[in-house]
Design a protein around this motif. Structure first.
Motif: not given
Length: 537
Positions: A94, A96-97, A136-137, A139, A153
């Motif tokens: 994601s 976020r990562q 987070e949503n 990807l 997503t």
């Protein structure tokens, strides 16, 4: 990683392990029938019956969506013991990562924004608002070229997690991406809320922080007041380098408090992102954008060249010349005494030419019988006396006063003008070609009680333009004339004179159907002329 037996909860799937856990648990699984690796997201429902009914209607649309920037939803089961959604598994991670590893570059952030716009076009056209756009949503997976490809997503799922704004814990991150209007009435939001969230994501990708962080010591009321009333802090890159101006403008318009004043036109957002991309490229290469030529004249003062030998202390008068702006670098004007040898040489050449003209045009009786007398006198070029001095003077002054750099700049301007004309011609050609694209339907079978199955759509490109993507809208119409649904199909890489046929999604309702070209993106024109300009500049 050992296989976990979840077959009683997710029939038809072998669960391979856990991917993540937050508001919902995401599992990695294998579809037994096909062997495909999928992601299963299961959660406990915490919503009312009306919200659940709306999500069930949207889930039918979600399973029919196919878009390169949206994670494909394979199955939705809200009536199971553990309600779950089955999606394609994305190998990567994601956003976020990515942010946890450090802020994203301007170029990569622009790429993310452009691809999220593509996803917005589709879901908003279907009447679906995501409501929970956040890192987070989003990807990503890495393409064979090494570039990152982004996918949205969990769209529509946010309705199943609607909670009072007093909630704390894991859901706090979602509030940092919520538009101000979502705190007043979270059920009645529009696509403008998704554009606000996209602005927050872009802001965080660039700076590493959200505009309004929700910290442990910050109360909900204080946080809400900041979101709804305070302007966002100016974005600052970790490198302290300035942002492209168009990107700052975009963030200001995306993060507008009033949804009616917020930028939510995908074409306008795309234009600002593309402009920011060009500005960043110029900044990285140390070049400035070429200014548009100004038609009106301006006076440029040209100072005399300073000689190597000493000159008089008295200031020399300057000469004023008129040029069309933008002007080339000032041309050095040499002192008059440097033209004295040239004038002497020109005079000598003139006298020699006049003598040669008189000598060869006089009758020569002594050589009348020689072989040379048979050559016609017309082969000797005659130059009028009054033209010779002007021609010599003009040629000499041009060669001496126009440096190679100025001639090269003029050539570059001409080539750039030719490139602009060529680009305008290509855009007009694309505009005409889009009107000639034709989408037709065939093979659809209407059931006894309605519904369409086996429908195919054929897209034909009779033009000479290459299209990298064409969106075709299929409409299923009921007996009373109302449109039941209108899914969008995407046809990629259709060349000149080519055609592509694809199977349309089935419809449980409707007795008539049609297809039309919604929009088309042409492949970029081969930049051979622009490449030549850059090589010669």
């Amino acid at each position: 990683m050992p296989t976990v037996s979840f077959n009683t909860h997710f029939p038809g799937y072998d669960v391979l392990g856990e991917i993540s856990r937050s508001n919902a648990r995401v599992l990695k699984a294998r579809h037994i029938a096909t062997g495909d690796i999928v992601a299963i997201k299961h959660f406990s429902l915490n919503t009312d019956a009306d919200t659940l009914r709306r999500f069930e209607r949207e889930s039918t649309i979600m399973t029919q969506m196919e878009h390169p920037n949206i994670v494909k939803v394979r199955e939705v089961r809200l009536d199971a013991e553990l309600p779950y959604i089955v999606m394609d598994y994305v190998q990567g991670g994601s956003v976020r990562q990515l942010i946890e590893q450090g802020s994203l570059s301007v170029e990569l952030t622009i790429r993310l924004g452009l691809q999220m716009l593509n996803a917005f076009r589709l879901i908003h056209a279907q009447g679906i608002v995501h409501r929970d756009v956040k890192p987070e949503n989003i990807l990503f997976h890495r393409l064979a070229s090494g570039e990152l490809h982004f996918l949205l997503t969990d769209f529509g799922v946010a309705r199943l997690h609607q909670q009072p704004v007093t909630m704390t814990g894991q859901s706090l991150m979602t509030y940092e991406y919520a538009a101000p209007e979502q705190f007043d009435n979270p059920r009645q939001v529009s696509e403008m809320a998704d554009y606000y969230a996209l602005g927050v994501v872009i802001y965080e990708c660039l700076t590493g922080n959200v505009p309004f962080p929700m910290r442990g010591e910050t109360g909900m009321v204080t946080f809400m007041n900041a979101v709804m009333n305070n302007p966002p802090p100016p974005p600052v890159l970790p490198t302290n380098q300035p942002l492209p101006g168009s990107l700052e403008t975009l963030l200001t318009q995306l993060l507008a408090k009033n949804p009616t004043e917020r930028l939510h036109n995908p074409d306008a957002v795309k234009l600002l992102l593309k402009q920011a991309e060009v500005e960043q490229l110029h900044r990285e290469t140390g070049q400035l954008p070429t200014p548009a030529p100004v038609r009106k004249e301006s006076s440029v003062t040209v100072a005399p060249v300073v000689q190597d030998r000493p000159v008089a202390a008295a200031p020399q008068p300057t000469r004023t010349a008129t040029f069309n702006t933008p002007t080339p670098p000032p041309v050095a004007v040499k002192p008059r005494r440097q033209y004295l040898p040239i004038a002497i040489l020109a005079g000598a050449l003139l006298l020699t030419g006049l003598w040669a003209y008189w000598y060869f045009t006089q009758p020569n009786t002594s050589s009348a019988n020689s072989p040379s007398a048979s050559v016609p006198t017309q082969e000797t070029t005659s130059i009028p006396d009054e033209d010779l001095p002007e021609e010599v003077e003009s040629t000499e002054i041009t060669d001496l006063t126009v440096p190679p750099a100025v001639r090269k700049a003029e050539d570059l301007k001409q080539k750039q003008a030719q490139a602009e004309i060529s680009e305008k011609q290509y855009q007009q050609e694309v505009s005409d070609a889009i009107k000639q694209l034709e989408a037709t339907t065939f093979g659809g079978k209407v059931g006894f009680l309605g519904g369409v199955k086996g429908l195919s759509v054929k897209l034909e490109n009779p033009t000479t333009v290459m299209f990298k993507q064409v969106a075709v809208q299929v409409e299923y119409v009921k007996d009373n004339g109302d449109t039941y649904k209108s899914p969008i199909m995407y046809f990629n890489n259709i060349g000149p004179g080519g055609s592509i046929t694809r199977k349309a999604p089935d419809s449980p309702r409707g007795t008539r159907f049609s297809a039309r070209v919604l929009r088309a993106d042409a492949a970029p024109r081969p930049a051979t002329l622009n490449t030549s300009i850059l090589q010669n500049s």
